[in-house]
Write an enzyme that holds these catalytic residues in place. Structure first.
Site, PDB file in Angstrom:
ATOM      1  CE1 TYR A  33     -14.494 -28.934 -35.683  1.00 11.94           C
ATOM      2  CE2 TYR A  33     -12.754 -27.796 -32.993  1.00 11.94           C
ATOM      3  CZ  TYR A  33     -13.420 -27.592 -34.536  1.00 11.94           C
ATOM      4  OH  TYR A  33     -13.918 -26.397 -35.156  1.00 11.94           O
ATOM      5  CE  LYS A 145     -15.422 -25.469 -31.256  1.00  8.25           C
ATOM      6  NZ  LYS A 145     -15.280 -24.652 -32.511  1.00  8.25           N
ATOM      7  CD  GLU A 177     -21.713 -21.122 -37.153  1.00  5.80           C
ATOM      8  OE1 GLU A 177     -20.905 -20.969 -36.266  1.00  5.80           O
ATOM      9  OE2 GLU A 177     -21.648 -21.844 -37.355  1.00  5.80           O
ATOM     10  CG  LEU A 201     -19.718 -23.964 -32.583  1.00  7.63           C
ATOM     11  CD1 LEU A 201     -20.112 -25.455 -32.121  1.00  7.63           C
ATOM     12  CD2 LEU A 201     -18.283 -23.463 -31.833  1.00  7.63           C
TER      13      LEU A 201
HETATM   14  N1  PLP Z   1     -18.640 -20.903 -35.131  1.00 12.60           N
HETATM   15  C1  PLP Z   1     -17.969 -22.051 -35.730  1.00 12.60           C
HETATM   16  C2  PLP Z   1     -18.251 -22.438 -37.017  1.00 12.60           C
HETATM   17  C3  PLP Z   1     -16.438 -21.995 -34.867  1.00 12.60           C
HETATM   18  O1  PLP Z   1     -15.435 -22.785 -35.733  1.00 12.60           O
HETATM   19  C4  PLP Z   1     -16.148 -21.323 -33.803  1.00 12.60           C
HETATM   20  C5  PLP Z   1     -14.947 -21.811 -33.536  1.00 12.60           C
HETATM   21  O2  PLP Z   1     -13.924 -22.833 -33.732  1.00 12.60           O
HETATM   22  C6  PLP Z   1     -16.528 -20.656 -33.474  1.00 12.60           C
HETATM   23  C7  PLP Z   1     -18.083 -20.421 -33.985  1.00 12.60           C
HETATM   24  C8  PLP Z   1     -16.446 -19.517 -32.185  1.00 12.60           C
HETATM   25  O3  PLP Z   1     -16.316 -19.955 -31.042  1.00 12.60           O
HETATM   26  P1  PLP Z   1     -15.483 -19.822 -29.588  1.00 12.60           P
HETATM   27  O4  PLP Z   1     -16.058 -18.661 -29.851  1.00 12.60           O
HETATM   28  O5  PLP Z   1     -16.039 -20.751 -28.887  1.00 12.60           O
HETATM   29  O6  PLP Z   1     -14.788 -20.158 -29.997  1.00 12.60           O
END
Ligand code: PLP
Length: 280
Positions: A33, A145, A177, A201
């Site tokens: 997603y 993701k 994270e 991610l």
């Molecule tokens: N890390 C994880 C595990 C996430 O689920 C998300 C966002 O959903 C992020 C980092 C941050 O990603 P982004 O800045 O692309 O929203």
């Protein structure tokens, strides 16, 4: 409309939507997603999110048969139909519909495309938030993701139960994270953030923050940092498309950071300005 949902060509308010039980999302979480917020009906960092959606799909061997431009138009059409200044925009692609079987060759019809758009409130970037920590027990493909989010769901629930905003994951001493955001520290004017390996991610907001640091002359170290370094940092903040740049004031009940507002404010305010420019 108050919200809107899409599943393989069918469009309706999300509460009315039904999906086939044999969609592999139901049995295996077999899909990926992406999500962002739309401000003034403009999805933030739109191309980057759509690119990551296709990249995640490729990494689990799903070939999205809808061309990217068509996907973008579909999302924009959905966004245009929902009322509100700030909207949550969610797109998911699963391997498709088929009798339950672990192996997937020949077992599914082809990718299912899901999407929804609903109003959302973005986090206040001028507040500071308490967080908790938890051992990172997720699998070793956190760069994808996927919709397999159980450890993240439980971690975020624990944060809420503790009256906190996020859970910061660590594998032993190494901070990775958060349950649904990336985490960064500032020490002596230098931003430190985990490298984009398989343990995090690659956040779109994270990439934007690094770009801001390059533009504003804030040095960056993309290296893992430890729990101890985090507790001793001048600032700790987490980032995502809905959390933006969220400052952390306490971790596991102990005060942290809040000592370099000047550098943090450059990042936060530039980010706000960039979003305002992009989503006019
Ligand atoms: N890390 C994880 C595990 C996430 O689920 C998300 C966002 O959903 C992020 C980092 C941050 O990603 P982004 O800045 O692309 O929203």
């Amino acid at each position: 409309m108050k919200n809107i949902a899409y599943y393989n060509g069918k469009i309706a308010p999300i509460e009315e939507m039904m999906v086939p039980m044999n969609d592999r999302a139901c049995y295996f979480g077999d899909g990926i997603y992406d999500a962002t917020c739309a401000v003034n009906h403009v999805p933030m960092h739109f191309d980057a999110h759509v690119d990551r959606l296709y990249r995640s799909a490729e990494l689990i061997d799903i070939r999205i048969d809808m061309p990217k431009e068509e996907m973008k138009q579909l999302i924009l059409d959905l966004v245009a139909q929902v009322e509100g200044d700030t909207l949550f925009v969610y797109v998911q692609v699963t391997r498709g519909v088929g009798m339950r079987n672990h192996a997937y060759s020949g077992a599914a019809t082809g990718p299912s495309i899901w999407a929804f758009v609903r109003p959302c409130k973005m986090r206040d970037p001028y507040k500071a938030y308490p967080c908790i920590t938890m051992e990172d027990t997720r699998f070793l493909h956190c760069n994808i993701k996927t919709i397999n989010l159980l450890p993240a769901v439980i971690a975020n629930q624990r944060a809420m139960e503790a009256g906190c905003e996020e859970t910061i994951f660590h594998r032993g001493e190494r901070v990775t994270e958060c349950s649904h955001s990336n985490v960064h520290i500032l020490k002596d004017g230098v931003l430190k953030t985990a490298p984009c390996d398989n343990l995090i991610l690659p956040g779109i907001t994270r990439a934007h923050i690094l770009d801001i640091c390059a533009r504003k002359g804030i040095p960056v170290i993309e290296e893992p940092f430890t729990l101890e370094e985090m507790m001793d940092a001048d600032e700790v903040f987490f980032s995502s498309s809905s959390a933006l740049t969220s400052r952390v004031c306490a971790i596991d009940g102990k005060p942290v950071g809040m000592k370099d507002e000047k550098t943090f404010a450059i990042i936060r305010d530039t980010y706000q300005e960039d979003v305002a420019k992009e989503c006019r």
